[in-house]
Design an enzyme around this catalytic site. Structure first.
Site, PDB file in Angstrom:
ATOM      1  N   LYS A   1       0.821  -1.283  -0.056  1.00 35.55           N
ATOM      2  CA  LYS A   1       0.040   0.075   0.176  1.00 35.55           C
ATOM      3  C   LYS A   1       0.894   1.243  -0.017  1.00 35.55           C
ATOM      4  O   LYS A   1       1.954   1.043   0.606  1.00 35.55           O
ATOM      5  CB  LYS A   1      -0.788  -0.031   1.276  1.00 35.55           C
ATOM      6  CG  LYS A   1      -1.982   0.773   1.328  1.00 35.55           C
ATOM      7  CD  LYS A   1      -3.216  -0.235   0.545  1.00 35.55           C
ATOM      8  CE  LYS A   1      -4.569   0.936   0.324  1.00 35.55           C
ATOM      9  NZ  LYS A   1      -5.721  -0.091   0.169  1.00 35.55           N
TER      10      LYS A   1
ATOM     11  N   GLY B   1     -22.059   4.906   4.797  1.00 39.03           N
ATOM     12  CA  GLY B   1     -21.042   5.608   3.934  1.00 39.03           C
ATOM     13  C   GLY B   1     -21.554   5.339   2.416  1.00 39.03           C
ATOM     14  O   GLY B   1     -21.972   4.196   1.844  1.00 39.03           O
TER      15      GLY B   1
ATOM     16  N   GLY C   1     -20.575   6.616  -0.617  1.00 37.82           N
ATOM     17  CA  GLY C   1     -19.695   7.045  -1.423  1.00 37.82           C
ATOM     18  C   GLY C   1     -19.712   5.935  -2.884  1.00 37.82           C
ATOM     19  O   GLY C   1     -20.866   5.688  -3.015  1.00 37.82           O
TER      20      GLY C   1
END
Ligand code: NAD
Length: 350
Positions: A79, A179, A181
């Site tokens: 990451k 959420g 999104g």
């Protein structure tokens, strides 16, 4: 049952990124390369200090090792975490500088979008490195925004987990979505189409109200969503939604959502088990995005992505079955299964 201690292990490589002129400040953590190059998105977020950014990079990279292994992908885990500059900055220059850092690793790390980064950012990254995915799609090839694939995987996993937990379809069940999104909104559309009732929360009023309008969803405050009267809780915001406090207050009997790192601490997995809440482990459920990203990097087409995403739901059921038989948390069982895959990769590479 006592939860295992945190499973953090040392990364293969952790690189500090700093280029004051370009505004680049962050880390690339490569946790494991046992199964292939470390693959995982690039998070662009505000961190109070470098230590917090580093901790996030290490934790997220490790999570990617487990996710990629259980999804059967030929990639290790990695990451990138970039600190969002406090003042004005040249976004294109920043992501080009990030691309140079990725290129310098010679393919050890493959990047893509994550929270705070977009397809346009990855196009800038692609100007300076080959080791990037999440670029616009071309003629039937895998690519583009991974969110719809993630939402499809979460939805199908939820359908299967609802059968496991309640012995019924999603139709008529109430799902609390935290959420709304990219993934949460897509998931809500699929749930509404399947006849589920929606309760939603998001601090962004535009996103939330649009969905309420389209699907007739009930809107609640972000602080209340985990405890509403619902059958299923779907964390689709940031990590850490499942704390001891939220789990104690939760009425839902199934947790299945897109967010990474939903368990605020390993002990929460046992609390869910003790309270009779079925937990579909986050990284097994939300693998659709990385499946799409990895196929793009390998030059595969969308049919292969579709087949791998379809395998998520049966994998979740197999995991829930095994966990139930053994009286253990599905989170712990998933970790063990992923570790077996990684260990086999290490043996094969030795
Ligand atoms: P996004 O940034 O598009 O959406 C996140 C939403 O959560 C935003 O609308 C934000 O306002 C909202 N939010 C923030 N804090 C909240 C709170 N306390 N309560 C309710 N809502 C809150 O991100 P996304 O791409 O939809 O990803 C959602 C989650 O799924 C993230 O944890 C991400 O890491 C994970 N995930 C995403 C993908 C993908 O393909 N996009 C793949 C795997 C995992």
């Amino acid at each position: 049952m006592v939860a295992r201690p945190t499973r953090l292990t040392p990364p293969v490589e952790c690189i500090r990124l700093f280029d004051a002129e370009a505004g680049l400040d962050g880390f690339i953590a490569v946790h494991s390369t046992a199964l292939g190059p470390g693959a995982g998105g690039c998070r662009f977020w505000t961190y109070a200090d470098a230590d917090l950014a580093l901790a996030d990079a290490l934790r997220l990279a490790e999570g990617m090792s487990y996710k990629n292994a259980l999804a059967g992908l030929p990639f290790g885990g990695a990451k990138a975490v970039l600190r969002k500059p406090a003042g004005g900055f040249d976004r294109a220059a920043l992501f080009q500088a990030f691309g140079r850092a990725v290129e310098a690793l010679g393919g050890l790390y493959v990047t893509a979008e994550d929270v705070g980064t977009s397809v346009a950012d990855m196009q800038e990254v692609a100007g300076t490195t080959r080791h990037v995915a999440g670029l616009p799609r071309a003629d039937g090839r895998a690519g583009g925004d991974p969110s719809p694939w993630t939402a499809k995987g979460v939805f199908e996993a939820m359908q299967a987990a609802a059968h496991f937990a309640f012995g019924r379809e999603l139709h008529g069940l109430t799902v609390a979505v935290q959420g709304t999104g990219n993934v949460g909104a897509d998931l809500c559309s699929r749930l509404a189409e399947a006849g589920a009732k929606l309760v939603i929360a998001d601090p962004n009023p535009a996103r939330r109200d649009r969905l309420a309008h389209i699907h007739g969803a009930t809107v609640v405050d972000v602080d209340d969503i985990a405890a509403v009267d619902a059958d299923i809780f779907a964390p689709c915001a940031l990590g850490g939604a499942l704390t001891a406090e939220t789990v104690r207050a939760m009425k839902a009997k199934l947790v299945c959502g897109a967010a990474n790192n939903q368990l605020a601490s390993p002990e929460v997995a046992d609390l869910l088990l003790a309270r009779g809440v079925v937990y579909a482990p986050d990284y097994v459920v939300n693998a659709g995005g990385i499946i799409n990203v990895s196929a793009e990097y390998l030059g595969e087409d969308e049919r292969e992505v579709g087949a791998r995403v379809c395998a998520i739901a049966p994998r979740v059921v197999a995991l829930l079955d095994r966990a139930a038989r053994e009286g253990r948390s599905p989170a712990v069982v998933a970790d063990e299964m992923a570790e077996e895959v990684i260990a086999a990769g290490q043996r094969a590479a030795a």
